[in-house]
Design a protein around this motif. Structure first.
Motif, short mmCIF file in Angstrom:
data_model
loop_
_atom_site.label_atom_id
_atom_site.label_comp_id
_atom_site.label_asym_id
_atom_site.label_seq_id
_atom_site.Cartn_x
_atom_site.Cartn_y
_atom_site.Cartn_z
N PRO A 116 0.80 -1.24 0.00
CA PRO A 116 0.00 0.00 0.00
C PRO A 116 0.82 1.27 0.00
O PRO A 116 0.33 2.32 -0.41
N GLU A 117 2.08 1.18 0.45
CA GLU A 117 2.89 2.40 0.51
C GLU A 117 3.44 2.80 -0.87
O GLU A 117 3.93 3.92 -1.04
N ILE A 118 3.39 1.91 -1.86
CA ILE A 118 3.87 2.25 -3.20
C ILE A 118 2.70 2.78 -4.02
O ILE A 118 1.71 2.08 -4.21
N PRO A 119 2.77 4.02 -4.54
CA PRO A 119 1.66 4.55 -5.34
C PRO A 119 1.48 3.79 -6.65
O PRO A 119 2.45 3.33 -7.26
N LEU A 120 0.22 3.66 -7.06
CA LEU A 120 -0.12 3.04 -8.34
C LEU A 120 -0.60 4.11 -9.31
O LEU A 120 -1.54 4.85 -9.02
N ILE A 121 0.06 4.18 -10.46
CA ILE A 121 -0.32 5.11 -11.52
C ILE A 121 -0.99 4.32 -12.64
O ILE A 121 -0.47 3.31 -13.09
N ALA A 122 -2.14 4.79 -13.08
CA ALA A 122 -2.83 4.18 -14.22
C ALA A 122 -2.57 5.03 -15.47
O ALA A 122 -2.55 6.26 -15.40
N ILE A 123 -2.37 4.36 -16.60
CA ILE A 123 -2.07 5.07 -17.84
C ILE A 123 -2.77 4.36 -19.00
O ILE A 123 -2.97 3.14 -18.96
N GLY A 124 -3.13 5.13 -20.00
CA GLY A 124 -3.67 4.54 -21.23
C GLY A 124 -5.16 4.74 -21.39
O GLY A 124 -5.96 4.16 -20.65
N GLY A 125 -5.56 5.58 -22.35
CA GLY A 125 -6.96 5.78 -22.65
C GLY A 125 -7.73 6.60 -21.64
O GLY A 125 -8.96 6.60 -21.65
N ILE A 126 -7.04 7.30 -20.76
CA ILE A 126 -7.70 8.13 -19.74
C ILE A 126 -7.85 9.53 -20.33
O ILE A 126 -7.01 10.41 -20.14
N GLY A 127 -8.91 9.71 -21.11
CA GLY A 127 -9.05 10.89 -21.95
C GLY A 127 -9.69 12.09 -21.31
O GLY A 127 -9.64 13.19 -21.86
N ASP A 128 -10.33 11.92 -20.15
CA ASP A 128 -10.96 13.06 -19.50
C ASP A 128 -11.17 12.76 -18.03
O ASP A 128 -10.85 11.67 -17.54
N SER A 129 -11.74 13.73 -17.32
CA SER A 129 -11.89 13.62 -15.87
C SER A 129 -12.89 12.54 -15.47
O SER A 129 -12.76 11.93 -14.40
N ASN A 130 -13.89 12.29 -16.30
CA ASN A 130 -14.86 11.24 -15.98
C ASN A 130 -14.21 9.87 -15.95
O ASN A 130 -14.47 9.05 -15.07
N VAL A 131 -13.35 9.61 -16.92
CA VAL A 131 -12.62 8.34 -16.95
C VAL A 131 -11.65 8.27 -15.79
O VAL A 131 -11.48 7.23 -15.14
N ALA A 132 -10.97 9.39 -15.51
CA ALA A 132 -10.03 9.42 -14.39
C ALA A 132 -10.73 9.06 -13.08
O ALA A 132 -10.17 8.36 -12.23
N ARG A 133 -11.95 9.53 -12.93
CA ARG A 133 -12.68 9.28 -11.68
C ARG A 133 -12.94 7.79 -11.47
O ARG A 133 -12.75 7.27 -10.36
N ILE A 134 -13.35 7.08 -12.50
CA ILE A 134 -13.64 5.65 -12.31
C ILE A 134 -12.35 4.85 -12.11
O ILE A 134 -12.35 3.83 -11.42
N VAL A 135 -11.25 5.34 -12.69
CA VAL A 135 -9.96 4.68 -12.47
C VAL A 135 -9.52 4.89 -11.03
O VAL A 135 -8.98 3.98 -10.38
N ARG A 136 -9.75 6.09 -10.52
CA ARG A 136 -9.43 6.37 -9.12
C ARG A 136 -10.26 5.48 -8.20
O ARG A 136 -9.75 4.92 -7.22
N GLU A 137 -11.52 5.31 -8.50
CA GLU A 137 -12.39 4.46 -7.69
C GLU A 137 -11.95 3.00 -7.71
O GLU A 137 -12.18 2.25 -6.77
N ALA A 138 -11.29 2.60 -8.81
CA ALA A 138 -10.79 1.23 -8.91
C ALA A 138 -9.51 1.01 -8.11
O ALA A 138 -9.12 -0.14 -7.87
N GLY A 139 -8.84 2.11 -7.70
CA GLY A 139 -7.67 1.94 -6.84
C GLY A 139 -6.43 2.70 -7.25
O GLY A 139 -5.45 2.72 -6.50
N ALA A 140 -6.41 3.33 -8.42
CA ALA A 140 -5.22 4.09 -8.83
C ALA A 140 -5.16 5.42 -8.07
O ALA A 140 -6.17 6.10 -7.95
#
Length: 632
Positions: A581-605
């Protein structure tokens, strides 16, 4: 009285209508799907029951039966079903029957060879295997019979079906040190079975029996693996559940962590070596090595558990490898337009090294939860697909070293804002824009909400040009207090001075490690981020103890030629649970706007790396603000 009967009858009819028009997981649900009605009640269809789009993979276990339920085919079938969450179906062909409990074996009965032959032919005619796990072959006749069957199975000229993966667990030495097969059976197994094996999985004692000598150092294990590979299999996994100082039937009394010649160095380490042809399968870039490429040999490291409740570990590991590999093949073979579920990329890139990582995590979880059921040692517990970083292995660069130094520690933005956070780790921003020009750097460093930027070069490989651009970008970032990350060109980043961090892909990380660059990056005090796309790449990334780990592509993207399928949100959730948990997870690829970013954040990134969401925005400042808000 009559009114009471009528009311009772009415209630029964109402209940029946409710029952047959409500979704229920039984045969009645299928009956309801064809029922029509003029009322407003709904009908159930097969799609409402979430029917699988493809059939489960078929896995054979050819092994002995353990009446105590802890090892043999009983452990195999449990593991096949549990680790796959039902994506695999286990079948069995029994080589011997045992009368045993947790205290030991009291008798063994070997069915006639003809009966084993009939079991296999009957299964093959109807339930053709995707993978086969082979366990105890206690006699020369058994080994020859199984070898003959494998020869026909692997003969592509006589078989219009894809040959299954073959995993051989050469059960030769018991935990107490007793030899379970004689020399003629061993010779028959090597000659008749090994040439058709995709993987053999001996433990320390079994490897020594195959080689005819002791293994007392990591170098011994590596040399021994090459010699076993020369016996015919496509890959060998020498299991590290035993210390190299242990003798058959007794444990070493030497302190594990203080002995430089002990392969465990306080850990359980398995050594996996693949043939060149096997390693090429699934490799994203054929001419560039990765730290997780099995042809170079990889050490899979995890915690060692001080417990006697390990009955069935070898059976469980080998059958789990077969099932995990088959899950990957199942996903790759699925040509349907709408693939089942979100978990695509990680499963479709599940090859042998990945399967070994997953299987090791599965066994680790089972050992950690082992309890005594009878008077003797307890069996491995079957816990489902791995979901804990505490059990997931890392790939160790040096089997003789007990620990790996960390890169500059970082923490997620959210952890740094937590009221109970006492970490001194550097907070990572919520978004990480990736751009390819100094001009974009200049614009972004003056934009509110930008804490980190990554510079990735696409138009040149000239070192002098790259160094000059890095220096310009660093001057701009320093003036505005923004952290500059450099993609790939770590030497130029170190020479430029004052850059904050380096980001490398798996191929570049392997080259960097070979050139001694990882130590230079650490010495320079730079942060270090690593890309991952598969389970083995995740194990390799965690093995170097980076500042952050990125996963991608989460969704389909055109910004880069990516050799992996989209990962999906389920893989993001998995990565977050398989990483400390202490290592941050960055998600990349196809995150084209804030709406997509939000669901990726909810998944754990905890952070998203973005390109077009910023560089193609009509209003860059607004896009950055919206992305930061979404990542809260």
């Amino acid at each position: 009285m009559m009114m009471s009967i009528v009311l009772h009858y009415y209630l029964l009819i109402s209940f029946a209508i409710l029952y047959f028009t409500t979704e229920v997981p039984s045969v009645f649900a299928f009956a309801a799907s064809s029922t029509s009605t003029t009322t407003t009640t709904t009908t159930t269809t097969t799609s409402d029951i979430n029917m699988p789009t493809i059939k489960p993979s078929i896995i054979y276990t050819i092994a002995g039966s353990d009446s105590g339920g802890g090892a043999g085919i009983q452990a195999d079938l449990k593991a096949i079903h549990s680790i796959s969450n039902g994506k695999c179906h286990g079948c069995s062909a029994i080589t011997c029957l045992t009368s045993q409990n947790s205290c030991g074996v009291t008798s063994i009965h070997a069915p006639p060879i003809d009966f084993l032959r009939e079991q296999l032919s009957t299964l093959e005619s109807d339930l053709y295997p995707n993978a086969v796990k082979i366990g105890m072959l206690g006699t020369k006749d058994l080994a020859e019979e199984v070898g003959s069957w494998l020869a026909k199975l692997k003969d592509t000229n006589n078989n219009d079906k894809k040959a299954p993966m073959i995993v051989v667990d050469p059960v030769m030495i018991s935990t107490s040190g007793t030899k379970l097969i004689d020399d003629t059976a061993k010779a028959a197994m090597i000659e008749k079975v090994f040439p058709y094996a995709d993987l053999v999985t001996p433990n320390k004692f079994e490897a020594e029996e195959l080689l005819g000598r002791k293994l007392t150092s990591p170098e011994d294990v590596e040399i021994g693996a090459r010699e076993i590979l020369a016996m015919g299999p496509q890959a060998v996994l020498i299991k590290g559940g035993h210390s190299l100082l242990e003798e058959q039937g007794k444990s070493s009394t030497a302190p594990l962590s203080d002995d430089a010649d002990n392969v465990s160095v306080g850990c359980a380490q398995d050594y996996l070596l693949l043939s060149n042809s096997m390693s090429e399968e699934g490799k994203p870039v054929k001419d560039q090595p990765r730290l997780c490429d099995g042809s170079r040999g990889v050490w899979l490291r995890s915690d060692r558990y001080d417990t006697i409740h390990t009955h069935g570990t070898g059976c469980t590991l080998s059958s789990s490898i077969a099932a995990a590999w088959a899950m990957g093949q199942r996903e790759r073979d699925d040509t349907s337009i709408n693939k089942s579920g979100e978990q695509i990329g990680a499963l479709s890139s599940m090859y042998l090294v990945d399967a070994c990582c997953i299987a090791k995590a599965y066994v680790n979880a089972g050992i950690a939860r082992g309890v005594q059921l009878g008077k003797g040692p307890g069996p491995v517990v079957h816990t489902g697909f791995p979901n804990s970083y505490k059990r997931f292995p890392t790939i160790a660069l040096d089997a003789n070293s007990a620990s790996t130094p960390v890169f500059l520690p970082m923490q997620s933005y959210h952890n740094s804002k937590s009221s109970d956070s006492s970490s001194s780790a550097v907070p990572l921003g919520r978004i990480l824009p990736i751009v390819d020009t100094v001009e974009w750097i200049e614009q972004l460093v003056s934009t509110d909400g930008i804490t980190d930027v990554q510079l990735r070069f696409k138009d040149t490989t000239d070192y002098a040009t790259i160094l000059n651009r890095i220096q310009q970008a660093q001057t701009l970032c320093k003036a505005k207090g923004v952290r500059l990350w450099i993609n790939d060109y770590w030497k130029a980043a170190i020479e430029a001075g004052e850059c904050f961090g380096i980001h490398l892909g798996q191929e570049d990380m392997a080259k960097c490690a070979q050139d001694g660059g990882l130590e230079l990056i650490r010495s320079a005090g730079l942060a270090f981020g690593v890309s991952t796309h598969s389970y083995s790449e995740l194990a390799a990334a965690m093995g170097v103890r980076p500042s952050y780990i990125s996963l991608g592509p989460v969704f389909a993207t055109t910004s880069k030629d990516v050799k992996f399928d989209p990962q999906g949100l389920e893989t993001v959730r998995q990565w977050r649970s398989l990483m400390p948990p202490e290592i941050p997870l960055i998600a990349i690829g196809g995150i084209g706007d804030s709406n997509v970013a939000r669901i990726v954040r909810e998944a754990g990134a905890e952070c998203v790396a973005v390109i077009g969401a910023v560089t193609k925005a009509d209003d860059v400042a607004k896009a950055v603000n919206n992305l930061n808000d979404a990542m809260n």
